[in-house]
Design an enzyme around this catalytic site. Sequence first.
Site, PDB file in Angstrom:
ATOM      1  N   ASP A  53      -5.154   2.382 -25.987  1.00 46.62           N
ATOM      2  CA  ASP A  53      -5.783   2.197 -24.684  1.00 46.62           C
ATOM      3  C   ASP A  53      -6.109   3.532 -24.046  1.00 46.62           C
ATOM      4  O   ASP A  53      -5.471   4.528 -24.345  1.00 46.62           O
ATOM      5  CB  ASP A  53      -4.767   1.538 -23.724  1.00 46.62           C
ATOM      6  CG  ASP A  53      -4.684   0.056 -23.971  1.00 46.62           C
ATOM      7  OD1 ASP A  53      -3.810  -0.573 -23.379  1.00 46.62           O
ATOM      8  OD2 ASP A  53      -5.501  -0.446 -24.751  1.00 46.62           O
TER       9      ASP A  53
ATOM     10  N   GLU B   5       1.039  -7.609   7.647  1.00 50.34           N
ATOM     11  CA  GLU B   5       1.269  -6.168   7.513  1.00 50.34           C
ATOM     12  C   GLU B   5       2.426  -5.880   6.568  1.00 50.34           C
ATOM     13  O   GLU B   5       2.928  -4.765   6.519  1.00 50.34           O
ATOM     14  CB  GLU B   5       1.554  -5.560   8.888  1.00 50.34           C
ATOM     15  CG  GLU B   5       0.422  -5.668   9.878  1.00 50.34           C
ATOM     16  CD  GLU B   5      -0.873  -5.006   9.404  1.00 50.34           C
ATOM     17  OE1 GLU B   5      -1.935  -5.478   9.790  1.00 50.34           O
ATOM     18  OE2 GLU B   5      -0.789  -4.028   8.624  1.00 50.34           O
TER      19      GLU B   5
ATOM     20  N   PRO C  54       0.829  -1.212   0.000  1.00 48.02           N
ATOM     21  CA  PRO C  54       0.000   0.000   0.000  1.00 48.02           C
ATOM     22  C   PRO C  54       0.864   1.264   0.000  1.00 48.02           C
ATOM     23  O   PRO C  54       0.412   2.331  -0.372  1.00 48.02           O
ATOM     24  CB  PRO C  54      -0.796  -0.092   1.305  1.00 48.02           C
ATOM     25  CG  PRO C  54      -0.598  -1.465   1.825  1.00 48.02           C
ATOM     26  CD  PRO C  54       0.626  -2.022   1.195  1.00 48.02           C
TER      27      PRO C  54
ATOM     28  N   ARG D  13      -0.512  -8.186 -21.595  1.00 48.24           N
ATOM     29  CA  ARG D  13      -1.339  -7.813 -22.744  1.00 48.24           C
ATOM     30  C   ARG D  13      -0.552  -6.907 -23.708  1.00 48.24           C
ATOM     31  O   ARG D  13      -0.937  -6.760 -24.876  1.00 48.24           O
ATOM     32  CB  ARG D  13      -2.619  -7.130 -22.339  1.00 48.24           C
ATOM     33  CG  ARG D  13      -2.461  -5.764 -21.714  1.00 48.24           C
ATOM     34  CD  ARG D  13      -3.787  -5.196 -21.262  1.00 48.24           C
ATOM     35  NE  ARG D  13      -4.640  -4.826 -22.363  1.00 48.24           N
ATOM     36  CZ  ARG D  13      -4.557  -3.656 -23.010  1.00 48.24           C
ATOM     37  NH1 ARG D  13      -3.626  -2.781 -22.660  1.00 48.24           N
ATOM     38  NH2 ARG D  13      -5.383  -3.386 -23.994  1.00 48.24           N
TER      39      ARG D  13
HETATM   40  N1  LIG Z   1      -0.297  -3.179  -4.351  1.00 45.86           N
HETATM   41  C1  LIG Z   1      -0.991  -3.032  -3.425  1.00 45.86           C
HETATM   42  C2  LIG Z   1      -1.896  -2.792  -2.366  1.00 45.86           C
HETATM   43  C3  LIG Z   1      -2.058  -3.410  -1.127  1.00 45.86           C
HETATM   44  C4  LIG Z   1      -1.270  -4.469  -0.466  1.00 45.86           C
HETATM   45  C5  LIG Z   1      -0.184  -5.055  -1.112  1.00 45.86           C
HETATM   46  C6  LIG Z   1       0.594  -5.998  -0.466  1.00 45.86           C
HETATM   47  C7  LIG Z   1       0.280  -6.361   0.839  1.00 45.86           C
HETATM   48  C8  LIG Z   1       0.868  -7.222   1.795  1.00 45.86           C
HETATM   49  C9  LIG Z   1       0.118  -7.175   2.954  1.00 45.86           C
HETATM   50  N2  LIG Z   1      -0.903  -6.311   2.752  1.00 45.86           N
HETATM   51  C10 LIG Z   1      -1.900  -5.960   3.765  1.00 45.86           C
HETATM   52  C11 LIG Z   1      -1.592  -4.649   4.387  1.00 45.86           C
HETATM   53  C12 LIG Z   1      -2.638  -3.864   4.812  1.00 45.86           C
HETATM   54  C13 LIG Z   1      -2.392  -2.636   5.423  1.00 45.86           C
HETATM   55  C14 LIG Z   1      -1.095  -2.192   5.615  1.00 45.86           C
HETATM   56  C15 LIG Z   1      -0.830  -0.843   6.256  1.00 45.86           C
HETATM   57  N3  LIG Z   1      -0.804  -0.953   7.699  1.00 45.86           N
HETATM   58  C16 LIG Z   1      -1.101   0.361   8.259  1.00 45.86           C
HETATM   59  C17 LIG Z   1      -1.026   0.341   9.803  1.00 45.86           C
HETATM   60  C18 LIG Z   1       0.348  -0.119  10.233  1.00 45.86           C
HETATM   61  C19 LIG Z   1       0.664  -1.438   9.645  1.00 45.86           C
HETATM   62  C20 LIG Z   1       0.530  -1.422   8.125  1.00 45.86           C
HETATM   63  C21 LIG Z   1      -0.047  -2.973   5.178  1.00 45.86           C
HETATM   64  C22 LIG Z   1      -0.290  -4.224   4.558  1.00 45.86           C
HETATM   65  C23 LIG Z   1      -0.826  -5.789   1.489  1.00 45.86           C
HETATM   66  C24 LIG Z   1      -1.613  -4.855   0.840  1.00 45.86           C
HETATM   67  N4  LIG Z   1      -3.100  -2.810  -0.507  1.00 45.86           N
HETATM   68  N5  LIG Z   1      -3.578  -1.845  -1.321  1.00 45.86           N
HETATM   69  C25 LIG Z   1      -2.874  -1.812  -2.458  1.00 45.86           C
HETATM   70  N6  LIG Z   1      -3.100  -0.942  -3.511  1.00 45.86           N
END
Ligand SMILES: N#Cc1c(-c2ccc3ccn(Cc4ccc(CN5CCCCC5)cc4)c3c2)n[nH]c1N
Length: 240
Positions: free
Chosen positions: A170, A113, A86, A155
Amino acid sequence: MRIDVVTIFPGYLAPLREALLGRAIEAGLVELGVHDLRDWTHDVHQAVDDSPYGGGPGMVMRPQVWGEALDAVLGDAPARLVVPTPAGRPFTQATAQAWAGEERLVFACGRYEGIDQRVVDAYAQRMPVDEVSIGDYVLVGGEVAVLVMVEAVVRLLPGVLGNPVSAQEDSFSDGLLEGPAYTRPVSWRGLDVPDVLRSGNHAAIARWRRDRALERTAARRPDLLDALPDHALDRTDRAF
Ligand SMILES: N#Cc1c(-c2ccc3ccn(Cc4ccc(CN5CCCCC5)cc4)c3c2)n[nH]c1N
């Protein structure tokens, strides 16, 4: 292109072997390897996570397991390592176009996380590593993001799309959203196909499509219009 994905949920990546992507693999345009991270654990519980240093919610994925898995999957072949998160840089069509030129992509799918930062830091010492996000919303892991990114990249590979010109036309390729599309019947539930599209006047059709793309982009993604270089819009375009 060879693509490898390391994950604790290999089944999540099964859709990569369906439809267009599946045909690209069968045609030898893409090689795909999906690897279960737990294959590199050595304890009876196959532990891949642990509590975060400094406290905080949830668990963090252990660097040792990831290091053994990525060393094994990477071998000596050069590759770009992609880590969905994220907190990553935005994944865009430009990213997909850049990665489409790579010989090899290896995706590390985190869960919990996320992955201990030292995994990114260690591999960034010897190869390109991209921490990327597919959008401003929070998922539960990286697998869905990998499905999105792999489809967007594959693609674009020569021979994958039946109609290669569409990859150039696109949405986003010219900086605008694409306009509306229509097919038969000419009238459906009292709604008609715009006459210009049936006129045979290709200049008028191109102008109408550009106008609809500008209109839609102005309404839905004004940020894309603002980002366009001046030369990209002609005097007629500037009406939007
Ligand atoms: N690309 C992409 C993604 C992802 C994504 C990608 C890869 C992973 C691996 C694990 N997670 C779950 C997750 C959920 C929240 C948090 C943030 N927390 C905030 C409070 C303190 C701890 C961390 C971290 C990890 C992932 C989520 N989400 N959205 C996108 N566009």
